[in-house]
Design an enzyme around this catalytic site. Sequence first.
Site, short mmCIF file in Angstrom:
data_model
loop_
_atom_site.label_atom_id
_atom_site.label_comp_id
_atom_site.label_asym_id
_atom_site.label_seq_id
_atom_site.Cartn_x
_atom_site.Cartn_y
_atom_site.Cartn_z
N HIS A 139 41.70 35.60 52.23
CA HIS A 139 41.25 34.95 50.99
C HIS A 139 39.76 34.63 51.00
O HIS A 139 39.28 33.88 50.15
CB HIS A 139 42.04 33.65 50.72
N HIS A 156 53.62 42.43 50.26
CA HIS A 156 53.21 42.29 48.85
C HIS A 156 51.91 43.06 48.64
O HIS A 156 51.12 43.25 49.57
CB HIS A 156 53.02 40.82 48.47
N GLU A 182 52.89 40.38 56.95
CA GLU A 182 51.70 39.57 56.71
C GLU A 182 50.79 39.67 57.94
O GLU A 182 51.22 40.00 59.04
CB GLU A 182 52.09 38.11 56.49
N ASP A 209 45.01 40.54 54.04
CA ASP A 209 46.13 39.90 53.35
C ASP A 209 46.43 40.65 52.05
O ASP A 209 45.93 40.28 51.00
CB ASP A 209 45.79 38.44 53.06
N GLU A 225 53.50 37.57 45.39
CA GLU A 225 53.60 36.65 46.52
C GLU A 225 52.51 35.59 46.49
O GLU A 225 52.75 34.42 46.82
CB GLU A 225 53.55 37.43 47.83
N GLU A 226 51.31 36.00 46.12
CA GLU A 226 50.19 35.06 46.15
C GLU A 226 50.31 33.95 45.12
O GLU A 226 49.61 32.94 45.21
CB GLU A 226 48.87 35.82 45.94
#
Length: 366
Positions: A338, A79, A162, A108, A137-138
């Site tokens: 994140h 993604h 990922e 990520d 995706e997130e």
Amino acid sequence: MTMHKTAQVSIDAMIDDLRALVETESPSHHPGALRASAHAVAAVVERRLGGRAVLVESEAGPHVHWAAGGDPKVLILGHHDTVFPLGTLARRPFKAEDGRATGPGVFDMLGGLVQAVHGLATLDDRSGVEILVTADEEVGSHSSRTLIEERALACGAVLVVEGAADGGALKTGRKGCGTFQVSIKGRASHAGLEPEAGVNALIEAAHQVVDIASLGRPGIGTTVTPTVASAGTQSNVVPAEATVVVDVRVESAGEKERIESAFAALAPHLEGAEITVDGSIHRPPMPESASAELMAVAEQLMPGLEGTAVGGGSDGNFTAALGVPTLDGLGAVGGGAHADHEYVLIDAMAERARLVAGLVNAIQTA
């Protein structure tokens, strides 16, 4: 079976492409930024692999799909949306120094995308290979799930790029995950003059939080965690409304059914209070059995490589639930997803690019 150590992968070229992607900010729910990001991803894919990368329009933003041609055999899944708001790059610009690449989204999962593309570029035969890079995706993959499942079934094997787990381990299993929102309706009244005339939605919410938290069974991998709550308008008003948001993770389909049934059965404690529940466990569990065959190949390619089950979800949950062999965590080695300290270990990038190439080659020739 071992990887071809002589396969030419240029670290400098990978860093250049990673910089281009990171410097095109791509927060979820920002259509303009995601469109620019999709074009940046497509440009990298086309420059390194040839052919044409197609932008698949969706309400979330464009997904990027590339196919080498021939009978579909393997889907590289990733993604391009990230969790960081526009402007993060100005505060935390892309850097590649002291053995680490840093910047918003570098781990990520933009680093994994770059590695996969450069790994595929070392293969003379890319027939049957597809790449799908989604835009949501997130935030749950609501617009991309159908496309993901369609291409996974068509290809018959999925490699998810990922970021790797701690220590560089691949992700051989994932919990199912979802979010529930419990909305509570009470009745407002004056907190000093007649509090008894109201129905306190905050007190009802407190009861519900205790009930909800008791649903967890950590011993079998089920976590039920109230994460966000809100209630009230003024300090002298009995709250008429409240909401509680809950994060849920499960390891089995049976627990998914139990938790969803339990949320549906929540009942108010206070007379006059009303409860509405929205949400579900939208990502099914990814059992380790789904990755066993591909993990065995990866271990042959890279002796000493480890696999581990993790709590976070990915789009690999969807493909594994279909019975499609799925191996996850094939992206960057690093950490801090994140978070502001997010990073990628530069020295591991070439090896992981070759691992993806080796897996693709093994699937092609099986």
